[in-house]
Design a protein around this motif. Structure first.
Motif, PDB file in Angstrom:
ATOM      1  N   LYS A 144       0.828  -1.199   0.000  1.00  0.00           N
ATOM      2  CA  LYS A 144       0.000   0.000   0.000  1.00  0.00           C
ATOM      3  C   LYS A 144       0.868   1.257   0.000  1.00  0.00           C
ATOM      4  CE  LYS A 144      -4.064  -2.050   0.386  1.00  0.00           C
ATOM      5  NZ  LYS A 144      -5.129  -1.931  -0.646  1.00  0.00           N
ATOM      6  N   ALA A 145       0.306   2.333  -0.553  1.00  0.00           N
ATOM      7  CA  ALA A 145       0.982   3.627  -0.571  1.00  0.00           C
ATOM      8  C   ALA A 145       0.323   4.554   0.440  1.00  0.00           C
ATOM      9  CB  ALA A 145       0.926   4.242  -1.964  1.00  0.00           C
ATOM     10  N   TYR A 146       1.127   5.427   1.040  1.00  0.00           N
ATOM     11  CA  TYR A 146       0.628   6.329   2.072  1.00  0.00           C
ATOM     12  C   TYR A 146       1.203   7.728   1.881  1.00  0.00           C
ATOM     13  CZ  TYR A 146      -0.808   2.015   4.345  1.00  0.00           C
ATOM     14  OH  TYR A 146      -1.390   0.797   4.605  1.00  0.00           O
ATOM     15  N   LEU A 147       0.397   8.706   2.242  1.00  0.00           N
ATOM     16  CA  LEU A 147       0.846  10.095   2.284  1.00  0.00           C
ATOM     17  C   LEU A 147       1.132  10.430   3.738  1.00  0.00           C
ATOM     18  CD1 LEU A 147       1.177  12.901   0.853  1.00  0.00           C
ATOM     19  CD2 LEU A 147      -1.188  13.345   1.551  1.00  0.00           C
ATOM     20  N   GLY A 175       0.186   8.595   8.566  1.00  0.00           N
ATOM     21  CA  GLY A 175      -0.189   8.850   7.187  1.00  0.00           C
ATOM     22  C   GLY A 175      -1.568   8.326   6.855  1.00  0.00           C
ATOM     23  N   MET A 176      -2.018   8.646   5.646  1.00  0.00           N
ATOM     24  CA  MET A 176      -3.293   8.151   5.147  1.00  0.00           C
ATOM     25  C   MET A 176      -3.050   7.435   3.822  1.00  0.00           C
ATOM     26  SD  MET A 176      -5.095  11.724   3.905  1.00  0.00           S
ATOM     27  CE  MET A 176      -5.094  12.357   5.579  1.00  0.00           C
ATOM     28  N   GLU A 177      -3.828   6.398   3.583  1.00  0.00           N
ATOM     29  CA  GLU A 177      -3.628   5.582   2.394  1.00  0.00           C
ATOM     30  C   GLU A 177      -4.012   6.343   1.138  1.00  0.00           C
ATOM     31  OE1 GLU A 177      -5.504   1.768   2.548  1.00  0.00           O
ATOM     32  OE2 GLU A 177      -5.278   1.429   0.392  1.00  0.00           O
ATOM     33  N   ILE A 178      -3.195   6.183   0.096  1.00  0.00           N
ATOM     34  CA  ILE A 178      -3.493   6.736  -1.219  1.00  0.00           C
ATOM     35  C   ILE A 178      -3.351   5.607  -2.231  1.00  0.00           C
ATOM     36  CG2 ILE A 178      -2.804   9.098  -0.697  1.00  0.00           C
ATOM     37  CD1 ILE A 178      -0.089   8.551  -1.879  1.00  0.00           C
ATOM     38  N   THR A 179      -3.778   5.856  -3.447  1.00  0.00           N
ATOM     39  CA  THR A 179      -3.724   4.796  -4.444  1.00  0.00           C
ATOM     40  C   THR A 179      -2.624   4.990  -5.466  1.00  0.00           C
ATOM     41  OG1 THR A 179      -5.373   5.934  -5.792  1.00  0.00           O
ATOM     42  CG2 THR A 179      -6.164   4.269  -4.241  1.00  0.00           C
ATOM     43  N   ASP A 180      -2.221   6.277  -5.718  1.00  0.00           N
ATOM     44  CA  ASP A 180      -1.180   6.471  -6.735  1.00  0.00           C
ATOM     45  C   ASP A 180       0.207   6.284  -6.153  1.00  0.00           C
ATOM     46  OD1 ASP A 180      -0.855  10.071  -6.790  1.00  0.00           O
ATOM     47  OD2 ASP A 180      -1.642   8.787  -5.241  1.00  0.00           O
ATOM     48  N   GLY A 181       0.440   6.734  -4.908  1.00  0.00           N
ATOM     49  CA  GLY A 181       1.691   6.485  -4.214  1.00  0.00           C
ATOM     50  C   GLY A 181       2.915   7.106  -4.840  1.00  0.00           C
TER      51      GLY A 181
END
Length: 219
Positions: free
Chosen positions: A152-155, A212-218
């Motif tokens: 998963k990607a996170y900001l 952080g919060m999950e993102i989809t593009d990462g």
């Protein structure tokens, strides 16, 4: 990447406000009219936002927010509207002056302060101008990076607790608010993270102060 500048956040907020649905590109002419800047200045900033993965730009059509950009813009607008409520309701500041003051405070105040202020104000539904603040549940959930899922990607949104060790680690490794990362591996002890196209390994426990919060593009 360091904390986004006020000018970057201003552009994200403007795109969000001018076209909240984000279902089609926003013509750059609307941004030019909004800010009063030259077409060259607008285009240069859009290029910067695109390089940071915050917007998608289609020549001759316009600009739209990526998921990462949308999350940041929505949080910014929420902060602005909560501060407007505080300034007008608690301090009796006129609504026109409150808007300008909130425009400064929205960049300075972290989200956790905004949420405490929102609770203190008894969770108002709208800002003094009638714009919906939105439910707290609509704000993407945050978690400490050591609990993030592999793949998963996170900001990264903030560092807490803020102490000498965590802040020095942030500066040394680039794990700063506004940076996007992807968790690529984990053992019983270590977590591997992709940051700026580089793989770095960390003791998992050391990541519990980075949120952080999950993102989809990462990216």
């Amino acid at each position: 990447m360091t904390q986004p500048s006020a000018s970057i956040e201003d552009y994200l907020g403007a795109i969000y406000r001018l076209h909240p649905g984000n279902d089609r590109p926003l013509p750059l002419g609307e941004l030019q009219e909004h800010f009063g800047f030259s077409p060259i200045s607008i285009h240069e900033m859009i290029q910067k936002l695109e390089q940071r993965g915050l917007v998608d730009y289609l020549p001759y059509k316009g600009v739209s927010l990526t998921e990462k950009g949308y999350i940041m813009a929505a949080a910014l607008v929420r902060r602005h509207r909560v501060w407007e409520c505080f300034l007008t309701d608690a301090l009796q500041v006129p609504i026109d002056e409150a808007h300008d003051l909130a425009g400064d405070l929205e960049h300075a105040a972290p989200d956790w302060i905004t949420e405490r202020l929102f609770t203190y104000l008894q969770q108002p539904e709208a800002c003094p101008h009638g714009n919906a603040i939105g439910e707290l549940a609509a704000i993407p959930a945050e978690l400490s990076i050591d609990r993030g899922a592999v793949g998963k990607a996170y900001l990264i949104t903030h560092i807490f607790p803020e102490n000498r060790e965590s802040l020095q680690m942030a500066r040394r490794t680039g794990l700063l608010p506004g940076e996007s990362i992807r968790i690529t591996g984990r053992t019983d002890i270590e977590t591997t993270i992709e940051i700026r196209n580089q793989q770095k390994s960390f003791v998992s426990e050391d990541l519990n102060c980075f949120w952080g919060m999950e993102i989809t593009d990462g990216t």
